[in-house]
Motif scaffolding. Sequence first.
Motif, PDB file in Angstrom:
ATOM      1  N   SER A  56     -12.616  -8.104 -23.086  1.00  0.00           N
ATOM      2  CA  SER A  56     -14.014  -8.224 -22.975  1.00  0.00           C
ATOM      3  C   SER A  56     -14.538  -9.010 -21.542  1.00  0.00           C
ATOM      4  O   SER A  56     -15.207  -9.996 -21.842  1.00  0.00           O
ATOM      5  CB  SER A  56     -14.769  -8.498 -24.290  1.00  0.00           C
ATOM      6  OG  SER A  56     -14.243  -9.775 -24.729  1.00  0.00           O
ATOM      7  N   ASP A  58     -16.370 -10.137 -18.088  1.00  0.00           N
ATOM      8  CA  ASP A  58     -17.338  -9.774 -17.377  1.00  0.00           C
ATOM      9  C   ASP A  58     -16.820  -9.661 -15.729  1.00  0.00           C
ATOM     10  O   ASP A  58     -17.325  -8.994 -14.950  1.00  0.00           O
ATOM     11  CB  ASP A  58     -18.360 -10.821 -17.228  1.00  0.00           C
ATOM     12  CG  ASP A  58     -19.296 -10.984 -18.469  1.00  0.00           C
ATOM     13  OD1 ASP A  58     -19.414  -9.881 -19.231  1.00  0.00           O
ATOM     14  OD2 ASP A  58     -19.416 -12.073 -18.859  1.00  0.00           O
ATOM     15  N   ALA A  75     -10.517  -2.102 -15.278  1.00  0.00           N
ATOM     16  CA  ALA A  75     -11.942  -1.871 -15.498  1.00  0.00           C
ATOM     17  C   ALA A  75     -12.512  -0.618 -15.219  1.00  0.00           C
ATOM     18  O   ALA A  75     -13.719  -0.700 -15.749  1.00  0.00           O
ATOM     19  CB  ALA A  75     -12.658  -2.792 -14.281  1.00  0.00           C
ATOM     20  N   HIS A  76     -11.796   0.406 -14.930  1.00  0.00           N
ATOM     21  CA  HIS A  76     -12.338   1.807 -14.888  1.00  0.00           C
ATOM     22  C   HIS A  76     -13.149   1.987 -16.221  1.00  0.00           C
ATOM     23  O   HIS A  76     -12.485   2.098 -17.226  1.00  0.00           O
ATOM     24  CB  HIS A  76     -11.416   2.922 -14.662  1.00  0.00           C
ATOM     25  CG  HIS A  76     -11.852   3.905 -14.103  1.00  0.00           C
ATOM     26  ND1 HIS A  76     -12.676   4.337 -13.034  1.00  0.00           N
ATOM     27  CD2 HIS A  76     -12.008   5.306 -14.994  1.00  0.00           C
ATOM     28  CE1 HIS A  76     -13.071   5.688 -13.147  1.00  0.00           C
ATOM     29  NE2 HIS A  76     -12.664   6.255 -14.388  1.00  0.00           N
ATOM     30  N   GLY A  77     -14.366   2.435 -16.091  1.00  0.00           N
ATOM     31  CA  GLY A  77     -15.011   2.936 -17.345  1.00  0.00           C
ATOM     32  C   GLY A  77     -15.760   1.898 -18.041  1.00  0.00           C
ATOM     33  O   GLY A  77     -16.257   2.039 -19.087  1.00  0.00           O
ATOM     34  N   TYR A  78     -15.284   0.349 -17.580  1.00  0.00           N
ATOM     35  CA  TYR A  78     -16.128  -0.700 -18.330  1.00  0.00           C
ATOM     36  C   TYR A  78     -16.911  -1.343 -17.233  1.00  0.00           C
ATOM     37  O   TYR A  78     -17.001  -1.207 -16.179  1.00  0.00           O
ATOM     38  CB  TYR A  78     -14.894  -1.581 -18.682  1.00  0.00           C
ATOM     39  CG  TYR A  78     -14.055  -1.274 -19.908  1.00  0.00           C
ATOM     40  CD1 TYR A  78     -14.290  -1.315 -21.121  1.00  0.00           C
ATOM     41  CD2 TYR A  78     -12.912  -0.376 -19.431  1.00  0.00           C
ATOM     42  CE1 TYR A  78     -13.387  -0.873 -22.097  1.00  0.00           C
ATOM     43  CE2 TYR A  78     -12.125   0.058 -20.497  1.00  0.00           C
ATOM     44  CZ  TYR A  78     -12.259  -0.250 -21.832  1.00  0.00           C
ATOM     45  OH  TYR A  78     -11.488   0.503 -22.913  1.00  0.00           O
ATOM     46  N   ALA A  79     -17.954  -2.216 -17.772  1.00  0.00           N
ATOM     47  CA  ALA A  79     -18.978  -3.142 -17.159  1.00  0.00           C
ATOM     48  C   ALA A  79     -18.045  -4.232 -16.746  1.00  0.00           C
ATOM     49  O   ALA A  79     -18.668  -5.269 -17.180  1.00  0.00           O
ATOM     50  CB  ALA A  79     -20.179  -3.228 -18.039  1.00  0.00           C
ATOM     51  N   ILE A  80     -17.369  -4.117 -16.042  1.00  0.00           N
ATOM     52  CA  ILE A  80     -16.497  -5.594 -15.470  1.00  0.00           C
ATOM     53  C   ILE A  80     -16.307  -5.329 -14.035  1.00  0.00           C
ATOM     54  O   ILE A  80     -15.982  -4.389 -13.443  1.00  0.00           O
ATOM     55  CB  ILE A  80     -14.814  -5.308 -16.033  1.00  0.00           C
ATOM     56  CG1 ILE A  80     -14.835  -5.148 -17.774  1.00  0.00           C
ATOM     57  CG2 ILE A  80     -14.047  -6.599 -15.589  1.00  0.00           C
ATOM     58  CD1 ILE A  80     -13.147  -4.983 -18.236  1.00  0.00           C
TER      59      ILE A  80
END
Length: 127
Positions: A56, A58, A75-80
């Motif tokens: 998790s 950022d 990070a693909h598909g995550y808010a990173i």
Amino acid sequence: MAAAILKHLAGRRIYVESAGVRPGEPDPFAIAVMEEMGIDMSRHKPVSVGDLHDLSFDLIVTLAPEAQHKALELAHGYAIDVEYWPTPDPTLASGSREQILDAYRDVRDRLFARIKQRFPLTGAGGV
């Protein structure tokens, strides 16, 4: 070294983890040059991204092209957010012990400056 520097500067204000593309062994040269600035990395255990239990984040900062590709996949598909900071690899340095340490010092000092610029921290723990 980057994670140790940020932990040193930020204290508990920022959650920081360090992971590489592959697990490794502690680097005695990195430990030595960090000790010169009062940062103890002697207990650091290098781990791979696959060994991380909490994803998790950022922000992921990568220092090498292979790590950048791995971070983008992770990070693909995550808010990173993923940032790439091209950094020389001091493990490729050769010559005398002092020449190798100088290569590590150069990387340490570049990372320190970049981290202070990217994460302007003031107050307790900030340098």
